[in-house]
Design an enzyme around this catalytic site. Sequence first.
Site, PDB file in Angstrom:
ATOM      1  N   PRO A  43      75.466  -1.051 -43.230  1.00 41.70           N
ATOM      2  CA  PRO A  43      75.153   0.310 -43.717  1.00 41.70           C
ATOM      3  C   PRO A  43      74.184   0.350 -44.887  1.00 41.70           C
ATOM      4  CG  PRO A  43      77.306  -0.370 -44.523  1.00 41.70           C
ATOM      5  CD  PRO A  43      76.798  -1.495 -43.666  1.00 41.70           C
ATOM      6  N   GLY A  47      69.153  -2.965 -47.575  1.00 47.50           N
ATOM      7  CA  GLY A  47      69.661  -4.346 -47.596  1.00 47.50           C
ATOM      8  C   GLY A  47      69.133  -5.130 -46.415  1.00 47.50           C
ATOM      9  N   VAL A  48      68.546  -6.262 -46.662  1.00 49.66           N
ATOM     10  CA  VAL A  48      67.992  -7.070 -45.571  1.00 49.66           C
ATOM     11  C   VAL A  48      68.750  -8.377 -45.369  1.00 49.66           C
ATOM     12  CG1 VAL A  48      65.704  -6.071 -45.819  1.00 49.66           C
ATOM     13  CG2 VAL A  48      66.237  -8.180 -47.014  1.00 49.66           C
ATOM     14  N   GLY A 105      64.282  -7.011 -54.805  1.00 50.64           N
ATOM     15  CA  GLY A 105      65.482  -6.412 -55.362  1.00 50.64           C
ATOM     16  C   GLY A 105      66.682  -7.191 -54.877  1.00 50.64           C
ATOM     17  N   CYS A 106      67.866  -6.826 -55.341  1.00 50.29           N
ATOM     18  CA  CYS A 106      69.065  -7.576 -54.962  1.00 50.29           C
ATOM     19  C   CYS A 106      70.239  -6.607 -54.888  1.00 50.29           C
ATOM     20  CB  CYS A 106      69.337  -8.663 -55.996  1.00 50.29           C
ATOM     21  SG  CYS A 106      70.756  -9.693 -55.605  1.00 50.29           S
ATOM     22  N   HIS A 148      64.987 -16.259 -51.700  1.00 52.46           N
ATOM     23  CA  HIS A 148      65.918 -15.449 -52.491  1.00 52.46           C
ATOM     24  C   HIS A 148      67.367 -15.853 -52.176  1.00 52.46           C
ATOM     25  CE1 HIS A 148      67.099 -11.436 -54.363  1.00 52.46           C
ATOM     26  NE2 HIS A 148      68.203 -11.760 -53.704  1.00 52.46           N
ATOM     27  N   GLU A 149      67.664 -16.032 -50.893  1.00 56.51           N
ATOM     28  CA  GLU A 149      69.046 -16.333 -50.479  1.00 56.51           C
ATOM     29  C   GLU A 149      69.464 -17.747 -50.882  1.00 56.51           C
ATOM     30  OE1 GLU A 149      70.921 -13.840 -49.513  1.00 56.51           O
ATOM     31  OE2 GLU A 149      69.089 -12.666 -49.685  1.00 56.51           O
ATOM     32  N   HIS A 152      70.525 -17.840 -54.346  1.00 57.97           N
ATOM     33  CA  HIS A 152      71.897 -17.344 -54.560  1.00 57.97           C
ATOM     34  C   HIS A 152      72.908 -18.487 -54.457  1.00 57.97           C
ATOM     35  CE1 HIS A 152      71.949 -13.077 -55.204  1.00 57.97           C
ATOM     36  NE2 HIS A 152      71.245 -12.793 -54.124  1.00 57.97           N
TER      37      HIS A 152
END
Length: 177
Positions: A43, A47-48, A105-106, A148-149, A152
Amino acid sequence: MRSIIPAQENPTLREIAREVSVDEIKGAYIQELITDMKHLLAPEKYGVALAAPQVGDAVRLFIVSGKSLAKTKKGEPQEPIPDDQVYINPVITKMSKAKKDKHEGCLSLPGYWGEVPRALKVTIEAYDEHGKKINRGASGFLAHVFQHEVDHLEGELYVDKATNVYEETEEDQHEHD
Ligand code: ZN
């Protein structure tokens, strides 16, 4: 049920996530984690992608939404929407020297975005949700998401390497991962 936990309430974001064994991938814990993460990402309009530490689980796993992959194709949106992609124990094995600033963004840091220098091309090795080894080259959007991932999973956030961070306005809402 898990949730996407804001950075200030989520110490897991600063941990180095642990590897997952191939046997464990097929087990209930990892399979439920993947299901929860897909439900949480679906939802999110901007967000990707989502990494396990963002929901409080310090394991080396992230997912990329199929809908974001369809959107990156030139021309008509891809139909049917591809499945979400799952990457477990991902390792970036090749990275281009060429870097470019990317708008980033995050979901863990809502309301902000920044400019982050990222390699234009990367190759990633990982396991999928069935424990099958995958090896994928990516450029542009997906190369940026992979970097980016993987950050994390190392306890790093984009704000650590951003050249500038801005508060987000309604007009500049873009993809977040
Ligand atoms: Zn993020």
